[in-house]
Design a protein around this motif. Sequence first.
Motif, short mmCIF file in Angstrom:
data_model
loop_
_atom_site.label_atom_id
_atom_site.label_comp_id
_atom_site.label_asym_id
_atom_site.label_seq_id
_atom_site.Cartn_x
_atom_site.Cartn_y
_atom_site.Cartn_z
N SER A 17 15.01 6.82 -0.03
CA SER A 17 14.27 5.97 0.78
C SER A 17 14.90 4.84 1.20
CB SER A 17 12.92 5.75 0.10
OG SER A 17 13.14 5.13 -1.33
N PRO A 18 14.51 4.15 2.49
CA PRO A 18 15.20 2.84 2.71
C PRO A 18 14.77 1.74 1.84
CG PRO A 18 13.87 3.80 4.64
CD PRO A 18 13.70 4.63 3.28
N VAL B 57 15.16 2.69 -14.68
CA VAL B 57 14.53 1.41 -14.41
C VAL B 57 15.33 0.79 -13.47
CG1 VAL B 57 15.22 0.22 -16.14
CG2 VAL B 57 13.21 -0.45 -15.13
N PHE B 58 14.96 -0.02 -12.35
CA PHE B 58 15.62 -0.52 -11.39
C PHE B 58 14.76 -1.61 -10.57
CE2 PHE B 58 13.68 3.02 -9.58
CZ PHE B 58 13.53 2.92 -8.14
N SER B 59 15.69 -2.32 -9.90
CA SER B 59 14.94 -3.33 -8.96
C SER B 59 14.98 -2.80 -7.40
CB SER B 59 15.74 -4.79 -8.94
OG SER B 59 15.19 -5.79 -8.22
N SER B 60 13.99 -3.17 -6.72
CA SER B 60 13.83 -2.48 -5.41
C SER B 60 12.85 -3.35 -4.22
CB SER B 60 13.35 -0.99 -5.39
OG SER B 60 13.33 -0.39 -4.16
N THR B 61 13.47 -3.07 -3.19
CA THR B 61 12.53 -3.61 -1.99
C THR B 61 11.87 -2.35 -1.42
OG1 THR B 61 14.30 -3.38 -0.39
CG2 THR B 61 13.91 -5.56 -1.52
N LEU B 62 11.53 -1.33 -2.15
CA LEU B 62 10.89 -0.15 -1.54
C LEU B 62 9.35 -0.66 -1.08
CD1 LEU B 62 10.85 3.06 -1.45
CD2 LEU B 62 9.55 3.02 -3.71
N GLY B 63 9.22 -0.11 0.27
CA GLY B 63 7.97 -0.36 0.83
C GLY B 63 8.08 -1.68 1.64
N ASP B 64 9.48 -2.08 1.87
CA ASP B 64 9.63 -3.39 2.90
C ASP B 64 8.98 -4.58 1.90
OD1 ASP B 64 10.74 -4.76 4.83
OD2 ASP B 64 8.87 -4.56 6.14
N PRO C 113 8.72 -8.32 0.37
CA PRO C 113 9.44 -9.35 0.60
C PRO C 113 10.63 -9.82 -0.35
CG PRO C 113 7.13 -9.87 0.02
CD PRO C 113 7.32 -8.46 0.06
N ASN C 114 10.16 -9.42 -1.35
CA ASN C 114 11.20 -9.89 -2.48
C ASN C 114 11.03 -8.62 -3.47
OD1 ASN C 114 11.88 -12.62 -2.52
ND2 ASN C 114 9.63 -12.86 -2.77
N ALA C 115 12.40 -8.07 -3.98
CA ALA C 115 12.60 -7.04 -4.99
C ALA C 115 11.74 -7.16 -6.26
CB ALA C 115 14.15 -6.76 -5.41
N GLN C 116 11.18 -6.10 -6.68
CA GLN C 116 10.30 -5.89 -7.85
C GLN C 116 10.92 -4.71 -8.54
OE1 GLN C 116 6.92 -7.65 -8.08
NE2 GLN C 116 8.57 -8.80 -6.99
N VAL C 117 10.43 -4.42 -10.00
CA VAL C 117 11.00 -3.58 -10.85
C VAL C 117 10.23 -2.22 -10.64
CG1 VAL C 117 11.40 -3.11 -13.26
CG2 VAL C 117 11.59 -5.52 -12.66
N PHE C 118 10.83 -1.40 -10.44
CA PHE C 118 10.33 0.06 -10.68
C PHE C 118 10.84 1.14 -11.53
CE2 PHE C 118 9.56 -1.59 -6.37
CZ PHE C 118 8.77 -1.05 -5.81
N VAL C 119 10.26 2.09 -11.71
CA VAL C 119 10.66 3.06 -12.72
C VAL C 119 10.63 4.46 -12.01
CG1 VAL C 119 10.21 4.50 -14.91
CG2 VAL C 119 10.03 2.27 -14.81
N LEU C 120 11.57 5.39 -12.15
CA LEU C 120 11.92 6.67 -11.54
C LEU C 120 12.34 7.79 -12.48
CD1 LEU C 120 12.10 8.01 -8.64
CD2 LEU C 120 14.46 7.34 -8.67
N ALA D 131 0.85 -1.24 -0.10
CA ALA D 131 -0.17 -0.07 -0.09
C ALA D 131 0.93 1.15 0.11
CB ALA D 131 -0.80 0.01 1.25
N ALA D 132 1.86 1.13 0.66
CA ALA D 132 3.05 2.41 0.57
C ALA D 132 3.74 2.64 -0.60
CB ALA D 132 4.26 2.04 1.70
N VAL D 133 3.69 1.86 -1.57
CA VAL D 133 4.31 1.81 -3.07
C VAL D 133 3.29 2.25 -4.26
CG1 VAL D 133 5.96 0.69 -4.70
CG2 VAL D 133 5.96 0.22 -2.13
N PRO D 134 3.42 3.24 -4.86
CA PRO D 134 2.69 3.55 -6.13
C PRO D 134 2.86 2.52 -7.10
CG PRO D 134 3.98 5.39 -5.64
CD PRO D 134 4.59 4.27 -4.79
N SER D 135 1.72 1.80 -7.87
CA SER D 135 1.81 1.15 -9.03
C SER D 135 1.54 1.49 -10.39
CB SER D 135 0.83 -0.38 -8.60
OG SER D 135 1.20 -0.95 -7.18
N ALA D 136 2.37 0.89 -11.20
CA ALA D 136 2.15 1.31 -12.48
C ALA D 136 0.49 0.76 -13.11
CB ALA D 136 3.21 0.89 -13.64
N ALA D 137 0.02 1.70 -14.13
CA ALA D 137 -1.13 1.11 -14.67
C ALA D 137 -0.65 0.28 -15.82
CB ALA D 137 -1.91 2.13 -15.16
#
Length: 377
Positions: A291-292, A308-315, A317-324, A51-57
């Motif tokens: 951010s941690p 584009v990168f991999s991250s555990t943002l928002g704690d 359990p497994n890293a996911q792909v993000f864009v920034l 819930a703490a992490v924005p998700s892409a459409a």
Amino acid sequence: MRIRVLPAAVAVAAALLLAGCGGAGPGSGSADEERPGPGPVGASPTGPPSAAVPSAAVPSAAVPSAAAPPAGAERRADGAQLLYRAGGGRSAQNPAFSPDGRSVLLTEFSGGYNKGAAALGVLPLDGGAPRTVLADPDRAAVNLPGASWNAAADAFAFATDRESGHDEIWLMRPGGAPERVTGHADASGYSEPSFSPDGEWIVFQQSREPEHAAVPGDAAEQQDSLWKVRRGGGAPVLLVDGRGTGTDNRQPNWSPTGDRIVFQRRSAGREDWSLWTVDPDGGGLRQVTGSPGEHTDPSWSPDGRFLVFSSTLGDLPNAQVFVLEAAGGTPIRVTLDDGAYDGAPSWSPDGRWIAFESAPGGEAGPAALWRIPAPVR
């Protein structure tokens, strides 16, 4: 590939033959590390985004392109499409698009995720199995996701220990023979190379003892540095001094505009990784993420506006792909499978797709290659 393990030599030459792996093409091969051998599998378990992490459409239908996988390719609930799954416990990793976007360079580890000998292959995105381009018995040839395949140089860069007890930087032209770029006498390893957009320079990381360990026991005192070297060889130029700054600096990727290099960094005694950029002359160090979490595997969008990168943002359990946005801001979550590690992402040259590696259950098992529509263009 969040943190590379330097593989030990093992006698598994037969396992390196990529062309014979995974059946007739994407979607064939082993189900996962528990069930080696050919055969289709269902979609990976998908958990809701934090819930703490924005998700892409994610678009409901992929935009057709010349690089579209064959009809009927396996899909996940988040819209990702399977590109290639190896068989026999092998791990397909580090996708890097060709300059024309019609194929993907990859590393295939023989013993599982980041384990064993490794070969380079080229996967055609219009169907078919990877074609082996370099496979040395008991050796590891490893490419970096992102800008490792360059149009101006008409070559891809990689690291291998094929002629020494440590990694050196090499390049290879499609259909050609490997060409060694660096040669050094100490016990450090040169790895994770990427090209400048004009093809004249290669940036890479230097790893000193202790060598890379598996992620759970990774040594906080390791302090990797970043260098660049001319494509034709010569004396490397220091960009970021890990020992001098008390930091660990890895996986540099040159921007398509040529003015910045992105990499992952952490300070001694800390577990979190953050993303930084640096000028090609070593000046202008700038932190991108604050951010941690473990923010790793960064590379660029084709216009240089996004990372584009991999991250555990928002704690997670497994890293996911993000864009920034490259200047910073709020990350957009791209992949939505909490039950799998998703990492080592690369953006396609046409801006439509992000390819990545995914290991069900985390990095303990073999990875497969997937792609997902990019959330921004």
